[in-house]
Design an enzyme around this catalytic site. Structure first.
Site, PDB file in Angstrom:
ATOM      1  N   GLU A 764     -24.463  33.326  17.424  1.00 17.25           N
ATOM      2  CA  GLU A 764     -25.809  32.823  17.741  1.00 17.25           C
ATOM      3  C   GLU A 764     -26.727  34.018  17.661  1.00 17.25           C
ATOM      4  O   GLU A 764     -26.532  34.993  18.398  1.00 17.25           O
ATOM      5  CB  GLU A 764     -25.857  32.315  19.179  1.00 17.25           C
ATOM      6  N   CYS A 798     -33.927  33.969  22.873  1.00 13.66           N
ATOM      7  CA  CYS A 798     -33.796  33.733  21.424  1.00 13.66           C
ATOM      8  C   CYS A 798     -34.669  32.567  21.016  1.00 13.66           C
ATOM      9  O   CYS A 798     -35.189  32.514  19.914  1.00 13.66           O
ATOM     10  CB  CYS A 798     -32.372  33.442  20.993  1.00 13.66           C
TER      11      CYS A 798
END
Ligand SMILES: Cc1cc2nc3c(=O)[nH]c(=O)nc-3n(C[C@H](O)[C@H](O)[C@H](O)COP(=O)(O)OP(=O)(O)OC[C@H]3O[C@@H](n4cnc5c(N)ncnc54)[C@H](O)[C@@H]3O)c2cc1C
Length: 1007
Positions: A764, A798
């Site tokens: 990720e 993020c």
């Protein structure tokens, strides 16, 4: 003797989230009518129903609302159209909005249905409108027929209809217009309480504008003081940060503002009532009202008023408080009893926050019961002037029964609602009724309008039931006390407690009520306290050799532990995770303290961090139990095929510092429940919280050689990844590091022999996350979501918003509001509850961001002050000419902004996609087709429509990107666990021992 206001405040606190049956029991006693009274009340209410129906059949808008109810697709379409249409400046988007909304309904089915000719002709307009905006042959023919008038005609017609709807609910565009309208025949005998429209202010200039509007209104009403009108004030309109966390700033400021307004009102001899808003603001509002009531300048003034919501469990003690305040300050407080306007929002919010119970009732009849019991208290109170605000004939009839001959109270209704209910009482029986009369321009009325339309449309609402031909008068007038007694006062069965939101799969993580001031203070004390726990974090530091040694030992141990851990039943492994979740909740305070001090998280973020970790553990435990059991597969007779999901071996989990507990434990718990042993490497910035979590996991029954902590920096990460014996990697971090890991995994290709196996690599990484906003979006909502998405957690998520793409027609107005909202951001110590934006994680991050920011100085649209000392990066808005000008993720509170042109939505999405990242995207639009188009076109893992872009919830919003943003599968989603597993199938020929016994012993079946 304790001061009565203090006693009432104690009771308010006690009842906040008390169980519904406990709160209702005493209310039921006092709301009940004896049988004679009940007969009189019913008779009176029946007569009122007849009057109401007659009045409602007069207004075409009433009929329009009856024809287009909210439980029809067309009703919802019209509601959305009404909410958005008037603020859209550009014709192109306005046409798309009309096409979208009219396209949704089956307008033909309403043709000729209404008793009102006007409604029927409006329906014709909608049928033709729909035809005009569709793309069928019929539409082309019609367009040709209508020729040049075409779409502008539809736009004008819809605009006119929406404005008319506005006029129904708004008394006037200006206070003078509104006062003048109150003099008209239709309002004869009524007084008004004027409210200056516009909901919560987002910026200081907005708040100043509303304040000036209230001042102007008080002056104008004062000039006509003989007419008996008053003013209603919303505190959230007077301060952009009317929030518990900002108490120290907003409460004194609001006391000051209300004092000015109240003094003006007192001098002019008019009343001023403070509206009731969301339940989290109740105690703050009481503090403000209490202070204002005690001001010497206002002594003896009976005009101070407050609204109290009967749907709240704290309603009764709040009334007791108002009475006690009146006694203490030697006046009557004007209390307006309402049922409450934010019911649906409050229920949702309580569920999201994982709080122990709701602050309000969950059954409509319970609110009615509460209303009646509280009304009785008010009629008996000595220091309250009662004002009963309702459109419900049964409620009114009951109050009249109790009030007997008294006229020392008033009724209130909203402008545009309850017509027919009060006219006879006012004009023939000497009762006093006040009309709550919103004043404002069209742009400001929308949020208010939507609440009113919702109120008219909700199944449970009296005005809606009145219009429902399927309901008899007996049903409409059913006794609320009997209804609640019949169910024992229990909560509505469709509204589970927040803890049971995900039942039966798993319990929801527990929240903390950070809007409860004493609780917030307690938490703030804890997170600021000295850390008592000293972690035994050993780290090989930055020496590659030492790291390699340590990594090798860790892999040795984890390999040794594998067979035993993998050999345990999945149930047993899942139970360890569930125990871990419980331990995390037990130690939540300590974990929050470490998150604040080590990871520099704000209090709200620290709480969210712990909750997410808890959710991950319980979710993967549940998914493991449900999804990892062996599956028997179909096949030809005589054989047995079984698919098993098993641990692969040693998994290396590499977590980031920005979610040092949640992502850390998310990776670890997924790898563990699938039967892998785990070496967990936290980020070098956040080893302590990881060590604490690993300690808890061991305490929960995970063997020490099944979960090994390997603290350290890049060298430790590299050493672990290089070890060819590991069986998989879960990584969250930068795209560059992910690529380095991927290269390491194939680095031995050139060597002799087969080399290391290709292993699962779940990555990720980052994103250049964009939010696209069109001109139908509500600017207040956009601004709130932008501020949350771009600046909360100092932009260090993020998912955070990096690029705001505004439709150029609304860019200037949105930016003005956004810049104003940025002015209200508090940047500072994360342990301080008032802080919105804390420091960034370390010196390196700080210097990189500051250098880039400085280089962009010519393009700054806005930046804000920060404390001089500390690793603060000022939230900054940076203008860029085009989407393509942002090609790098800047992991901090720096938001880039650019524009797009109406009609180019698909192209805009394509350009955003072209960055190659694909993590999150936001869209703000009221056009459903725009959302559908973006959903199809956007190549991102998580698309957020009309909301903020952060805060994915485990199991509800599985999270993870594509392209440069990650490999998938998504964390917190149903497909995550299989990636950690080896899939093994065993096929056994069951006939090999000598024949197909099963086949041969089949029972004979008769046909
Ligand atoms: C003059 C005036 C001023 C007002 N000022 C305020 C204010 O300051 N603050 C504010 O919040 N509202 C205010 N309101 C709005 C008011 O809350 C609604 O108009 C009112 O709730 C409608 O009640 P009713 O008796 O007319 O209708 P009813 O149909 O009898 O009651 C509807 C109400 O019941 C409640 N309800 C609905 N479903 C449920 C459920 N499942 N469980 C529990 N309760 C439920 C809700 O409060 C809903 O609004 C004001 C209204 C008036 C008339």
């Amino acid at each position: 003797m304790a001061d009565a206001t203090a006693t009432a405040r104690d009771a308010i606190r006690r009842l906040h989230r008390a169980p519904e049956p406990d709160v209702l029991a005493p209310l039921l006693r006092d709301a009940a009518l004896d049988s004679d009274s009940r007969i009189r009340v019913e008779t009176r209410a029946r007569a009122m129903l007849a009057e109401l129906r007659a009045a409602q059949s007069r207004g075409w808008v009433n009929q329009f609302l009856q024809e287009y109810r909210l439980n029809t697709q067309e009703g919802v379409a019209l509601l959305s159209l009404a909410e958005a249409f008037l603020r859209v400046p550009d014709p192109e988007t306005a046409d798309s909005l009309i096409a979208d909304k009219l396209g949704e309904g089956d307008w033909r089915s309403h043709k000729g249905k209404s008793h009102s000719g006007l409604v029927n002709s409006a329906t014709w307009g909608l049928v033709i409108g729909r035809a005009l905006v569709s793309e069928s042959d019929e539409a082309s023919a019609l367009k040709r027929l209508i020729g040049r008038v075409g779409e502008p005609f539809v736009r004008q017609a819809v605009g006119g209809a929406m404005r008319m709807m506005g006029e129904i609910f708004v008394m006037g565009r200006t206070i003078d217009e509104a006062i003048e309208r109150m003099r008209k025949r239709e309002n004869r005998g009524f007084t008004a309480s004027f409210d200056m429209l516009g909901e919560a202010a987002r910026t200081l200039p907005d708040a100043a504008r509303y304040f000036a509007a209230y001042e102007g209104a008080i002056r104008a009403v004062g000039a006509a003081a003989g007419e008996g009108h008053s003013i209603s004030v919303k505190l959230s309109a007077l301060h952009p940060r009317y929030e518990v966390a900002q108490y120290e700033g907003c409460v004194p400021a609001l006391v000051e503002k209300v004092e000015v307004l109240a003094t003006m009102a007192a001098n002019l001899g008019i009343g001023l009532t403070i509206d009731a808003e969301e339940s989290e603001r109740l105690e703050m509002s009481l503090d403000i009202i209490g202070k204002v009531a005690g001001l010497p300048a206002l002594e003896g003034w009976d005009g101070l008023g407050m609204a109290v919501q009967a749907y709240g469990k704290r309603c009764r003690p709040t009334i007791a408080w108002a009475d006690a305040l009146g006694a203490r300050t030697g006046r009557r407080i004007a209390v307006r009893l309402v049922k409450g306007a934010y019911w649906d929002t409050e229920i949702k919010r309580t569920q999201e926050q994982g709080l122990p119970d709701y602050p309000l009732f969950t059954r409509k009849a319970a609110t009615d019961v509460s209303y009646l019991a509280c009304a009785r208290d008010m009629l008996a109170a000595r220091h309250i002037y009662p004002a009963f605000a309702t459109h419900n004939a049964l409620t009114v009839a009951t109050l009249l029964e109790w009030a007997d001959d008294s006229r020392d109270f008033e009724f209130q209704r909203l402008h545009g609602m309850g017509e027919g209910l009060y006219e006879t009482m006012v004009r023939e029986q000497g009762y006093h009724t006040r009309i709550y009369a919103p004043v404002g321009g069209h742009r400001d009325l929308l949020a208010y309008l939507v609440r009113r339309l919702l109120e008219n449309g909700a199944n449970s609402s009296f005005v809606h039931q009145l219009a429902d031909e399927n309901l008899t008068d007996d049903q409409i007038l059913a006794d609320p006390v009997a209804k609640i007694v019949a169910v024992g006062g229990t909560r509505h069965p469709s509204i589970p407690l927040p803890a049971n939101l995900f039942a039966p799969e798993r319990p929801n993580s527990e929240g903390i009520d950070l809007n409860d001031r004493p609780e917030l203070k307690r938490v703030a004390g804890i997170v600021a306290g000295k850390l008592e726990w000293q972690p035994a974090v050993t780290s090989a530091g930055d020496h590659p050799e030492a790291c390699r040694r340590e990594a090798k030992q860790a892999v040795d141990r984890a390999l040794a532990g594998f067979a035993s851990w993998a050999g345990r039943a999945v149930d047993e492994r899942a139970a360890c995770l569930e125990r871990l979740a419980d331990l995390l909740e037990r130690d939540r305070d300590t974990l929050m303290r470490i998150a604040v001090q080590e990871a520099k998280k704000t209090i709200a973020d620290a709480l969210a961090e712990v909750r997410e970790a808890v959710d991950f553990c319980r979710y993967y435990a549940a998914r493991g139990r449900a999804g990892l059991a062996p599956i028997e597969l179909p096949g030809p007779t005589g054989e047995r095929n079984v698919l098993r999901m098993e641990g692969r071996g040693v998994f290396v989990c590499i977590a980031p510092w920005n979610f040092p507990l949640a992502i850390f434990l998310g990776q670890v718990s997924a790898a563990l429940v699938t039967g892998n042993t785990v070496i967990a490497k936290p980020a070098p910035q956040t080893p302590e919280i990881a060590a604490y979590a690993v300690g808890l996991a061991h305490g929960a029954g995970v063997p020490e050689d099944a979960l090994i902590l390997a603290a350290g920096g890049p060298d430790m990460g590299a050493a672990l990844v290089e070890d060819p014996r590991i069986a998989g990697i879960a990584f969250t971090g930068s795209t560059a590091t992910a690529k380095r890991i991927a290269r390491t995994l194939v680095a031995d290709d050139a060597e002799e022999g087969p080399g290391r196996p290709i292993i699962p690599f779940i990555a990720e990484t980052g994103g250049i996350n964009a939010m696209i906003v069109d001109s139908t979006a509500l600017p207040e909502q956009v601004v709130q979501d932008v501020v949350t998405s771009a600046f909360r957690s100092a932009g260090q998520r993020c998912s955070a918003l990096r690029l705001l793409v505004l439709q150029e027609d609304v860019a200037a107005r949105t930016l003005e509001m956004l810049e104003g909202a940025m002015d209200t951001l508090v940047v500072g110590d994360p342990a301080d509850p008032a802080t919105d934006v804390g420091p960034v994680i370390d010196r390196g991050a700080h210097d990189r961001l500051m250098e880039y920011r400085a280089a962009q100085q010519n393009s700054w649209l806005k930046t804000v002050e920060t404390p001089a000392e500390g690793l603060y990066v000022p939230p900054t808005l940076i203008s860029i000419p085009a989407i393509e000008d942002l090609r790098k993720e800047w992991f901090g509170p720096l938001l880039h902004v650019t524009t797009w042109r109406a009609g180019e939505l698909a192209e805009t999405v394509r350009r955003v996609n072209a960055s190659g990242f694909g993590l999150t995207m936001g869209l703000h639009s009221r056009i459903a087709r725009a959302a559908e188009a973006v959903e199809v076109a956007a190549t991102v893992g998580n698309l957020y429509v009309n909301r903020s872009m952060i805060g994915a919830i485990v199991g509800s919003q599985p999270f993870g990107g594509e392209g440069l943003s990650g490999t998938g599968p998504k964390a917190g989603g149903p497909h995550y666990l299989p990636r950690f597993c080896a899939e093994r199938v065993t096929s056994t020929d069951t006939t090999s021992a000598g024949g197909n016994a099963t086949l041969l012993s089949l029972e004979d079946v008769s046909f």
